[in-house]
Design an enzyme around this catalytic site. Structure first.
Site, PDB file in Angstrom:
ATOM      1  N   HIS A  37       0.837  -1.206   0.000  1.00 46.35           N
ATOM      2  CA  HIS A  37       0.000   0.000   0.000  1.00 46.35           C
ATOM      3  C   HIS A  37       0.871   1.255   0.000  1.00 46.35           C
ATOM      4  O   HIS A  37       0.616   2.209  -0.719  1.00 46.35           O
ATOM      5  CB  HIS A  37      -0.879   0.053   1.258  1.00 46.35           C
ATOM      6  CG  HIS A  37      -1.856  -1.083   1.398  1.00 46.35           C
ATOM      7  ND1 HIS A  37      -1.781  -2.011   2.407  1.00 46.35           N
ATOM      8  CD2 HIS A  37      -2.933  -1.424   0.659  1.00 46.35           C
ATOM      9  CE1 HIS A  37      -2.777  -2.874   2.299  1.00 46.35           C
ATOM     10  NE2 HIS A  37      -3.497  -2.550   1.242  1.00 46.35           N
ATOM     11  N   GLY A 147      -2.460  -1.698  -7.329  1.00 50.52           N
ATOM     12  CA  GLY A 147      -1.312  -2.607  -7.368  1.00 50.52           C
ATOM     13  C   GLY A 147      -1.513  -3.718  -8.386  1.00 50.52           C
ATOM     14  O   GLY A 147      -2.613  -4.253  -8.513  1.00 50.52           O
ATOM     15  N   GLN A 148      -0.425  -4.063  -9.052  1.00 51.12           N
ATOM     16  CA  GLN A 148      -0.479  -5.183 -10.008  1.00 51.12           C
ATOM     17  C   GLN A 148      -0.759  -6.510  -9.303  1.00 51.12           C
ATOM     18  O   GLN A 148      -1.204  -7.471  -9.919  1.00 51.12           O
ATOM     19  CB  GLN A 148       0.837  -5.285 -10.777  1.00 51.12           C
ATOM     20  CG  GLN A 148       0.742  -6.241 -11.972  1.00 51.12           C
ATOM     21  CD  GLN A 148       2.082  -6.724 -12.476  1.00 51.12           C
ATOM     22  OE1 GLN A 148       2.970  -5.902 -12.696  1.00 51.12           O
ATOM     23  NE2 GLN A 148       2.238  -8.042 -12.649  1.00 51.12           N
ATOM     24  N   LYS A 149      -0.521  -6.538  -7.991  1.00 44.99           N
ATOM     25  CA  LYS A 149      -0.818  -7.726  -7.178  1.00 44.99           C
ATOM     26  C   LYS A 149      -2.227  -8.253  -7.495  1.00 44.99           C
ATOM     27  O   LYS A 149      -2.450  -9.454  -7.605  1.00 44.99           O
ATOM     28  CB  LYS A 149      -0.690  -7.336  -5.700  1.00 44.99           C
ATOM     29  CG  LYS A 149      -1.443  -8.153  -4.701  1.00 44.99           C
ATOM     30  CD  LYS A 149      -0.646  -9.342  -4.332  1.00 44.99           C
ATOM     31  CE  LYS A 149      -1.321 -10.356  -3.438  1.00 44.99           C
ATOM     32  NZ  LYS A 149      -2.586 -10.061  -2.865  1.00 44.99           N
ATOM     33  N   ASP A 150      -3.192  -7.315  -7.645  1.00 40.53           N
ATOM     34  CA  ASP A 150      -4.561  -7.702  -7.995  1.00 40.53           C
ATOM     35  C   ASP A 150      -4.751  -7.423  -9.487  1.00 40.53           C
ATOM     36  O   ASP A 150      -5.424  -6.469  -9.872  1.00 40.53           O
ATOM     37  CB  ASP A 150      -5.547  -6.906  -7.141  1.00 40.53           C
ATOM     38  CG  ASP A 150      -5.345  -7.194  -5.659  1.00 40.53           C
ATOM     39  OD1 ASP A 150      -5.836  -8.228  -5.186  1.00 40.53           O
ATOM     40  OD2 ASP A 150      -4.645  -6.408  -4.980  1.00 40.53           O
ATOM     41  N   GLN A 153      -8.167  -7.086 -11.094  1.00 41.59           N
ATOM     42  CA  GLN A 153      -8.822  -5.861 -10.614  1.00 41.59           C
ATOM     43  C   GLN A 153      -8.377  -4.648 -11.444  1.00 41.59           C
ATOM     44  O   GLN A 153      -9.192  -3.789 -11.801  1.00 41.59           O
ATOM     45  CB  GLN A 153      -8.476  -5.673  -9.135  1.00 41.59           C
ATOM     46  CG  GLN A 153      -8.962  -4.383  -8.534  1.00 41.59           C
ATOM     47  CD  GLN A 153      -8.814  -4.387  -7.022  1.00 41.59           C
ATOM     48  OE1 GLN A 153      -9.637  -4.952  -6.320  1.00 41.59           O
ATOM     49  NE2 GLN A 153      -7.766  -3.765  -6.514  1.00 41.59           N
ATOM     50  N   MET A 184       3.220  -9.180  -0.749  1.00 43.85           N
ATOM     51  CA  MET A 184       2.619  -8.655   0.485  1.00 43.85           C
ATOM     52  C   MET A 184       1.108  -8.595   0.348  1.00 43.85           C
ATOM     53  O   MET A 184       0.592  -8.280  -0.726  1.00 43.85           O
ATOM     54  CB  MET A 184       3.153  -7.262   0.774  1.00 43.85           C
ATOM     55  CG  MET A 184       4.585  -7.299   1.192  1.00 43.85           C
ATOM     56  SD  MET A 184       5.074  -5.717   1.879  1.00 43.85           S
ATOM     57  CE  MET A 184       6.789  -6.080   2.222  1.00 43.85           C
ATOM     58  N   SER A 185       0.404  -8.932   1.422  1.00 40.75           N
ATOM     59  CA  SER A 185      -1.050  -8.922   1.416  1.00 40.75           C
ATOM     60  C   SER A 185      -1.540  -8.818   2.847  1.00 40.75           C
ATOM     61  O   SER A 185      -0.935  -9.408   3.761  1.00 40.75           O
ATOM     62  CB  SER A 185      -1.566 -10.229   0.792  1.00 40.75           C
ATOM     63  OG  SER A 185      -2.934 -10.405   1.113  1.00 40.75           O
ATOM     64  N   ARG A 187      -3.930 -10.266   3.963  1.00 39.68           N
ATOM     65  CA  ARG A 187      -4.395 -11.606   4.345  1.00 39.68           C
ATOM     66  C   ARG A 187      -3.243 -12.532   4.748  1.00 39.68           C
ATOM     67  O   ARG A 187      -3.501 -13.614   5.280  1.00 39.68           O
ATOM     68  CB  ARG A 187      -5.198 -12.243   3.197  1.00 39.68           C
ATOM     69  CG  ARG A 187      -6.572 -11.597   2.992  1.00 39.68           C
ATOM     70  CD  ARG A 187      -7.434 -12.411   2.036  1.00 39.68           C
ATOM     71  NE  ARG A 187      -8.822 -11.985   2.064  1.00 39.68           N
ATOM     72  CZ  ARG A 187      -9.399 -11.187   1.148  1.00 39.68           C
ATOM     73  NH1 ARG A 187      -8.688 -10.716   0.134  1.00 39.68           N
ATOM     74  NH2 ARG A 187     -10.675 -10.854   1.258  1.00 39.68           N
TER      75      ARG A 187
HETATM   76  P1  AMP Z   1      -6.442  -3.778  -0.530  1.00 44.60           P
HETATM   77  O1  AMP Z   1      -6.282  -3.014   0.739  1.00 44.60           O
HETATM   78  O2  AMP Z   1      -6.050  -5.208  -0.433  1.00 44.60           O
HETATM   79  O3  AMP Z   1      -7.788  -3.558  -1.173  1.00 44.60           O
HETATM   80  O4  AMP Z   1      -5.394  -3.144  -1.538  1.00 44.60           O
HETATM   81  C1  AMP Z   1      -5.396  -1.768  -1.833  1.00 44.60           C
HETATM   82  C2  AMP Z   1      -4.482  -1.520  -2.999  1.00 44.60           C
HETATM   83  O5  AMP Z   1      -3.157  -1.934  -2.673  1.00 44.60           O
HETATM   84  C3  AMP Z   1      -4.899  -2.332  -4.247  1.00 44.60           C
HETATM   85  O6  AMP Z   1      -4.725  -1.525  -5.402  1.00 44.60           O
HETATM   86  C4  AMP Z   1      -3.925  -3.473  -4.234  1.00 44.60           C
HETATM   87  O7  AMP Z   1      -3.668  -4.024  -5.508  1.00 44.60           O
HETATM   88  C5  AMP Z   1      -2.682  -2.802  -3.686  1.00 44.60           C
HETATM   89  N1  AMP Z   1      -1.753  -3.798  -3.137  1.00 44.60           N
HETATM   90  C6  AMP Z   1      -2.055  -4.791  -2.260  1.00 44.60           C
HETATM   91  N2  AMP Z   1      -0.956  -5.556  -2.028  1.00 44.60           N
HETATM   92  C7  AMP Z   1       0.035  -5.038  -2.798  1.00 44.60           C
HETATM   93  C8  AMP Z   1       1.405  -5.389  -3.022  1.00 44.60           C
HETATM   94  N3  AMP Z   1       1.969  -6.426  -2.412  1.00 44.60           N
HETATM   95  N4  AMP Z   1       2.126  -4.643  -3.892  1.00 44.60           N
HETATM   96  C9  AMP Z   1       1.551  -3.579  -4.527  1.00 44.60           C
HETATM   97  N5  AMP Z   1       0.275  -3.199  -4.361  1.00 44.60           N
HETATM   98  C10 AMP Z   1      -0.476  -3.908  -3.510  1.00 44.60           C
END
Ligand code: AMP
Length: 286
Positions: A37, A147-150, A153, A184-185, A187
């Site tokens: 984030h 993030g490209q992680k999702d 999305q 990173m997540s 979860r």
């Molecule tokens: P979330 O809080 O999981 O909804 O994520 C919020 C934003 O952070 C989304 O655009 C995600 O894709 C991004 N994000 C989550 N994990 C990562 C990561 N490891 N690297 C880059 N962006 C991330």
């Protein structure tokens, strides 16, 4: 840092900045902030005069048997991180203000939302696009960071922004990983020590499949088999939703690798669902 809880006030604040010709960058999140984030926040700060973040655990993107109730909530630590990163605005709306009584409008990107994760999480992307459309209408940023992680999305949101003529540039930032490659997540905190160590199998499988493509493998089925075999060898992986190679624009599986592809995995470790992906550009010198 200004903390705004009321959509109308957020809208007025944003209008004020835009009237003064300031660019506004926006990072929507569900909180439990980590370096992934924060990398989006830094990118926004670099590219805009003002940065707003939001924290909103959006109930409509969780399925009935998913983890909405137990999703990590760490408001104090999150606010400290945002202050430390010198974020200008935190938009912190309540569920009742985002979905007041009588709320009846859904935003759905058809087709793309049903592929990949959409198949296993029906309604998930409709929840995401509905809330992101609302957030972008409330915050009205010049640029919004994802993030490209999702990966799926980002594709779905770019389509929505284009289709609805939203006046926001969608910026996709690289996946931030732990020292051992795990994406990173929020979860990841659900994982036991053993599971956490074993979870690196996702990144290792993606790297091996990427190397195979770079070394000349062109069959989508061969790459898919490779990913699935690597994951199946890890006893703590209890289910594979998908592990395959996809065309980045359409999210269809690639039979033949003829250009840039995205390797993507969604796998289960007990009750935790992990996703990861990697874009690969094959070299054609073979
Ligand atoms: P979330 O809080 O999981 O909804 O994520 C919020 C934003 O952070 C989304 O655009 C995600 O894709 C991004 N994000 C989550 N994990 C990562 C990561 N490891 N690297 C880059 N962006 C991330």
């Amino acid at each position: 840092m200004e903390v705004i809880r009321i959509p109308r006030i957020m809208q007025d604040t944003s209008r004020g900045h835009l009237l003064h010709s300031r660019t506004l960058g926006f990072v929507p999140t569900m909180g439990a902030l980590h370096e992934g984030h924060m990398s989006l926040m830094r990118m926004s700060k670099e590219e805009n005069s003002v940065t707003a973040a939001s924290i909103f655990v959006n109930p409509t993107q969780f399925g009935p048997s998913e983890d909405f109730a137990s999703y990590p909530r760490k408001m104090e630590a999150d606010i400290a991180k945002l202050r430390e990163a010198d974020i200008d605005i935190l938009f912190l709306p309540d569920v009742s203000l985002m979905y007041p009584e009588g709320f009846a409008t859904l935003v759905e990107v058809t087709g793309l939302s049903e592929k990949m994760c959409g198949h296993f999480r029906p309604g998930h992307f409709r929840g995401v696009t509905t809330v992101v459309a609302k957030l972008l209408t409330i915050v009205r940023p010049s640029r919004a960071y994802f993030g490209q992680k999702d990966f799926q999305q980002t594709v779905v949101i770019k389509r929505m922004a284009k289709d609805l003529n939203l006046d926001t540039e969608i910026v996709v930032c690289p996946t931030i990983r732990e020292y051992d490659g795990l994406a990173m997540s929020s979860r990841n905190t659900y994982l036991s020590g053993e599971q956490r160590a074993a979870a690196t199998v996702l990144y290792r499988s993606l790297c091996r499949a990427s190397d195979a493509i770079k070394a000349g493998t062109r069959s989508g089925a061969a790459v898919r088999d490779m990913l699935q075999q690597d994951l199946s060898r890890e006893p703590l992986i209890t289910g594979i939703d998908y592990a395959s190679v996809f065309i980045p624009e359409t999210l269809d599986e690639a039979d033949e690798i003829t250009g840039e592809v995205v390797l993507a995995i969604a796998a289960r470790m007990g009750s935790t669902r992990l996703i990861d992906n990697m874009l690969v550009v094959p070299s054609f010198s073979h």
